[in-house]
Design an enzyme around this catalytic site. Structure first.
Site, PDB file in Angstrom:
ATOM      1  N   LYS B  79       8.934 -22.819  -6.556  1.00 56.50           N
ATOM      2  CA  LYS B  79       8.284 -22.556  -5.264  1.00 56.50           C
ATOM      3  C   LYS B  79       9.298 -22.750  -4.148  1.00 56.50           C
ATOM      4  O   LYS B  79      10.088 -23.707  -4.179  1.00 56.50           O
ATOM      5  CB  LYS B  79       7.096 -23.517  -5.095  1.00 56.50           C
ATOM      6  CG  LYS B  79       6.218 -23.223  -3.875  1.00 56.50           C
ATOM      7  CD  LYS B  79       5.030 -24.198  -3.793  1.00 56.50           C
ATOM      8  CE  LYS B  79       4.084 -23.856  -2.645  1.00 56.50           C
ATOM      9  NZ  LYS B  79       2.957 -24.810  -2.552  1.00 56.50           N
ATOM     10  N   SER B 159      -1.594 -22.481  -1.801  1.00 58.90           N
ATOM     11  CA  SER B 159      -0.382 -21.895  -1.272  1.00 58.90           C
ATOM     12  C   SER B 159       0.650 -21.509  -2.332  1.00 58.90           C
ATOM     13  O   SER B 159       1.540 -20.718  -2.045  1.00 58.90           O
ATOM     14  CB  SER B 159       0.296 -22.887  -0.308  1.00 58.90           C
ATOM     15  OG  SER B 159       0.752 -24.031  -0.999  1.00 58.90           O
ATOM     16  N   SER B 183      -3.387 -26.545  -3.696  1.00 59.05           N
ATOM     17  CA  SER B 183      -2.422 -25.436  -3.708  1.00 59.05           C
ATOM     18  C   SER B 183      -1.816 -25.133  -5.067  1.00 59.05           C
ATOM     19  O   SER B 183      -1.163 -24.107  -5.221  1.00 59.05           O
ATOM     20  CB  SER B 183      -1.289 -25.721  -2.716  1.00 59.05           C
ATOM     21  OG  SER B 183      -1.730 -25.505  -1.406  1.00 59.05           O
TER      22      SER B 183
END
Lengths: 484, 492
Positions: B79, B159, B183
């Site tokens: 990420k 997210s 997330s």
């Protein structure tokens, strides 16, 4: 001693509270391992933590915590075993994170006290409200380029102790004494070097005025005053300014002011209306700081003897005057020097020599106790020569000057220059007889009641013996002979 | 051959590498090809094929030398919230334009220590703020899944949307994510993948671009529960650079996977049966409960009375911390700078242009709730609620070993469908409690919705009992037998 100052409408009292920022003596910053040396090239002592880079986290420097606790103990203050680091949020180019890590509601040190040594020999207690740890910000330099500001982050993240006093101070002089004493305590503890010219200590000065017995007036805060002399000047100017406003029918507005050391005036910086809302909240990157009670006790047991205690002990053990003791303990080295000289000797004589000729000599040469040309041992030997009547106090001054110039031992100087005191009464008698014979008229005057002439005869005898005659013997014999 | 290799997860790929069925370079090459073919999904912000091949070659050498680490030669996506030394790190924000860290996050450093290979940096909601991955400066990520008979693009959740999409579309063997309010779990649910948020303090936050420090944790996003256990084992561990990281040993999570829940009690929180919960989600929850019972668990109804306040508390605490954490993006030292006539205007221009709409919204909310006069009304009360919510769980865990709940209130939806931020925030309703209480929680695919979209079930456990949570997840995974994959339409 009255601290009141006169205005057109009568006497006014000044009320002062100080917030001192003292840089913690440590090799690394409060939350990063970066160095803290003074005077390094800009931005050479900055880690990615200090510069607020993404993902960087603070880790508390245990040594800085220890220094804060020691300072709290030195100020006889309550040590809070649990304290919390908060974020104080505001934007500035030299505040890399956009917040300062500080302590707000729960500081590491609570209430304490500091004793002022007043000029009349008395002491006066000033309350300490709190001491908290916080990071310093960086430095913005506006004078390097016509339309750019340069930022130096070397100081960003350096550990500061903010030491807040109660509004107990009542004059510029007391404010100066407070700072002097606080600096002495910090230096004894080794927790701050107290170098105001290097920015290790700076003060925010809160000043208000009131008619005696009335409630506190509205205060103004004078930011970042960086010398004791300027603190004194700032207080004096600010108090007079406030009195003039009030006496002219105006009111004081709470505000932050700056001291212009060039002009000796304070100037408005920002009013309370646009005072910052710092949005304090507990820093989520740091857990509450929890101290072990036994660890704190250990630090307490290991504290050095502090100036108040040392002063009391010097008075008790050496029988010197409290004022003299206060002067001697103002720094650690002179007090140690005194003890080295006085131990096993006439301590009052030692005190008077150190505070007289010895300090005068240091002043003259611009030297300190640590680089003095005269060691404690040498001065002690000189005092021994006085005590055993080898030389008189007057001759000793001459010997001392020679010691400063040549670095030789006092006994050697006495021998070389033949300054040994004449204690042989026969020789003294001869000298006296000659003086009296030469001054028959004055002998007659003396005998007819002009006692004051005694000093004249002593002087003549000393002159005749080149000052080497034992003054006590001269006195005794002269008195007897003059009485005839 | 290449397309087959990309279907592998950690456990299978590791076995294949160990058996010399293929090399790390071959495996990596296959994923690089898959990533190139899947650019339409917009899962990666930065691809690092050259670095990946170099790392893979070194892995092959170590495998040959018999010095392979636990993740040796496994190509992983990271990420873009994790700082990676020498590799662009953006947090999907314009304000971090060109930011290449000189340091490595502890979690990713642990992965490289164990031999993993970096395929690239994965797309996400800007600064991890969002539930649909529509807030990225680099554009939205497209969910590899589509509704049956419908070609409309769906969101992958957020997210960690890029991480979820990359795992679901076989663009890596596994990925890292971060979870501040759901997330990891919500996008896992939307993409039919597995994700676990460990206990707060289990993984270091050092080097992770901070959003809401007291809530966020890194965690794995994988194709199976076993993979999650293996990857978490590498990511976790005490870090002296993070004061909130906990000095506890990391158990062998994979070894804890028995699927046997006999003697375990699973709590079903009655307050999670919220008004308007879709009957379909409720049905899968029922099925999950039955699976747990079948695996030997005793099912107990529990109460989490303050759960209803979790969402408002979360949306006060998280923006408050974000408003402070994001203050460092000022245009002075790194990233974007937009000039202005003076310092204040430079700040305003930089932050105004650099931050997207959702980030600006949360900064404003956070600044407001912390400001003088509102602090007690909002922040202090939210912190009190947080303690009450944590207390609910403490009491529940006196009785039960784990809690079972839905992960998300819906399946994936189309982009732009939830334009109202409040509607978007409601997507976190089942997940934020675990963040507020700091508890480990995971999402496991349960099955497909009536429209053919994945739905996940959530397991919440006691502090530092990731092993227990993973084992419940493993039992559910076995019972669900979820093996559906999205049709690889993006390869055109």
């Amino acid at each position: 001693m009255s601290n009141l100052i006169q205005g057109a409408t009568g006497a006014w009292e000044i009320v002062i509270g100080l917030e001192v920022h003292a840089q913690v003596s440590s090799n690394a910053k409060l939350f990063s391992g970066a160095a803290t040396a003074f005077g390094a090239e800009p931005n050479t002592q900055v880690s990615t933590v200090d510069a607020g880079f993404p993902g960087m986290l603070p880790v508390i420097n245990r040594y800085c915590v220890e220094q804060a606790v020691k300072t709290g103990l030195g100020l006889k203050a309550k040590i809070n075993l649990t304290s919390v680091f908060d974020r104080k949020n505001y934007f500035y180019a030299d505040l890399p994170n956009g917040y300062q890590i500080s302590q707000y509601k729960d500081p590491i040190v609570g209430e304490g006290r500091l004793l002022l040594d007043m000029p009349d020999g008395s002491t006066r207690e000033i309350g300490i409200t709190r001491l908290h740890l916080e990071q310093d910000a960086g430095k913005s330099m506006h004078d390097q380029h016509p339309n750019l500001t340069f930022v130096d982050l070397n100081r960003a993240g350096v550990a500061l102790m903010e030491i807040v006093s109660e509004p107990d101070l009542r004059s510029a002089e007391e404010a100066a004494l407070y700072l002097t004493k606080l600096r002495t305590v910090l230096r004894y503890l080794g927790t701050c070097d107290g170098n105001m010219e290097e920015g290790s200590m700076r003060a925010d000065v809160n000043v208000s005025v009131r008619k005696p017995g009335q409630p506190f007036g509205t205060r103004c805060e004078i930011k970042n005053v960086n010398s004791i002399r300027f603190v004194r000047a700032a207080v004096e100017y600010e108090a007079r300014r406030q009195i003039d406003i009030i006496e002219d029918g105006g009111v004081i507005h709470q505000e932050t002011r700056l001291f212009d050391s060039g002009k000796g005036v304070t100037r408005s910086m920002r009013s309370k209306e646009d005072a910052h809302d710092y949005r304090y909240f507990p820093d989520p990157d740091l857990l509450p700081l929890v101290l072990d009670a036994a660890w704190v006790e250990g630090l307490k047991a290991g504290l050095p003897e502090l100036p108040d205690e040392k002063k009391a002990r010097l008075v008790a053990d050496y029988g010197i005057k409290p004022y003299d003791a206060g002067v001697l303990v103002a720094e650690r080295e002179p007090a140690d020097f005194f003890e080295a000289v006085a131990r096993g000797r006439d301590s009052r004589l030692a005190a008077s020599w150190i505070m007289g000729d010895y300090f005068a000599m240091l002043n003259r040469l611009g030297k300190s106790v640590t680089d003095s040309p005269v060691s404690a041992q040498a001065l002690g030997e000189l005092i021994d020569l006085i005590a055993d009547d080898t030389i008189s106090g007057r001759i000793a001054k001459e010997v001392f000057e020679a010691m400063v110039e040549t670095g030789k031992a006092p006994a050697a100087i006495v021998e070389e220059k033949g300054l040994r005191q004449v204690t042989d009464t026969g020789a003294i008698e001869t000298a006296i007889d000659e003086v009296l014979a030469r001054n028959q008229d004055k002998v007659a005057e003396y005998r007819s009641g002009k006692d004051k002439l005694f000093g004249f005869f002593v002087g003549q005898v000393m002159k005749a013996t080149q000052g080497k005659a034992n003054p006590a013997a001269v006195n005794d014999i002269l008195k007897a002979k003059l009485q005839g | 051959m290449a397309s087959d290799l990309t279907k592998l997860g950690i456990a299978e790929a590791r076995a294949g590498l160990a058996a010399r069925e293929f090399s790390a370079v071959e495996l990596t090459t296959a994923f690089i090809g898959a990533i190139e073919a899947a650019r339409g999904l917009n899962a990666y912000i930065t691809e690092t094929p050259d670095l990946a091949l170099e790392q893979a070659a070194r892995s092959d050498a170590r495998i040959a030398a018999g010095t392979a680490g636990p993740l040796e030669g496994l190509p992983i996506g990271v990420k873009d919230l994790f700082c990676t030394k020498g590799v662009l790190t953006t947090a999907a924000s314009h304000i971090l334009d060109g930011f290449t860290p000189t340091y490595e996050s502890t979690v990713t450093a642990n992965l490289w220590r164990d031999g993993a290979v970096l395929l690239g940096k994965l797309n996400m909601d800007e600064f991890a703020m969002g539930g649909s991955n529509e807030n990225s400066y680099y554009g939205p990520v497209v969910n590899p899944w589509r509704r049956d008979g419908d070609s409309a693009a769906l969101v992958p959740g957020g997210s960690s949307g890029g991480s979820a999409a990359a795992v679901a579309a076989d663009l890596c063997v596994a990925a890292t994510g971060t979870d501040t309010g759901g997330s990891i779990r919500q996008p896992a649910s939307f993409t039919g993948t597995v994700g676990i948020k460990p206990t707060y303090g289990r993984c270091s936050r050092f080097g992770i671009v901070a959003f809401a420090s007291s809530l966020e944790q890194a965690g794995p996003m994988t194709k199976s529960v076993r993979d999650a256990a293996i990857l978490l084992g590498s990511m976790a561990g005490h870090d002296p650079h993070d004061s909130t990281s906990v000095p506890l040993p990391v158990p062998d999570y994979a070894a804890a996977l028995t699927g046997d829940l006999r003697g375990r009690k699973i709590g079903i929180p009655k307050e999670y049966r919220i008004d308007g919960l879709s009957p379909e989600i409720a049905a899968w929850w029922e099925r999950g409960t039955a699976w747990a019972r079948d695996a030997g668990a005793e099912i107990v109804e529990i109460s989490l009375p303050h759960a209803q306040y979790a969402l408002p508390a979360y949306y006060i605490v998280a923006p408050a911390e974000a408003s402070s954490n994001l203050a460092r993006y000022d245009g002075v030292r790194f990233g974007l700078r937009v000039p202005g006539k003076d310092l204040t205007e430079m700040y305003e221009n930089t932050r105004g242009e650099g931050f997207g709409k959702e980030v600006r919204r949360r900064i404003l909310i956070g600044t407001y709730v912390l400001s003088a006069g509102y602090y007690d009304a909002y922040y202090t009360r939210a912190q009190k609620l947080r303690r009450l919510i944590a207390g609910d769980f403490e009491r529940a865990f006196e009785t039960v070993d784990a809690v079972l709940a839905p992960t998300a209130p819906s399946a994936a939806y189309a982009g732009g469908e939830k334009a109202d931020p409040i509607a978007m925030y409601l997507g976190d309703v089942f997940t934020v409690t675990a963040n507020l209480a700091g508890l480990p929680a995971m999402s496991v695919p349960a099955g497909l919705s009536s429209e053919g979209l994945p739905l996940g079930l959530q397991v919440i456990g006691r502090p530092f009992d990731e092993a227990g949570v993973l084992n419940v997840g493993y039992a559910l995974e076995r019972a669900a037998g979820f093996s559906a994959k999205p049709a690889a339409w993006w390869r055109g």
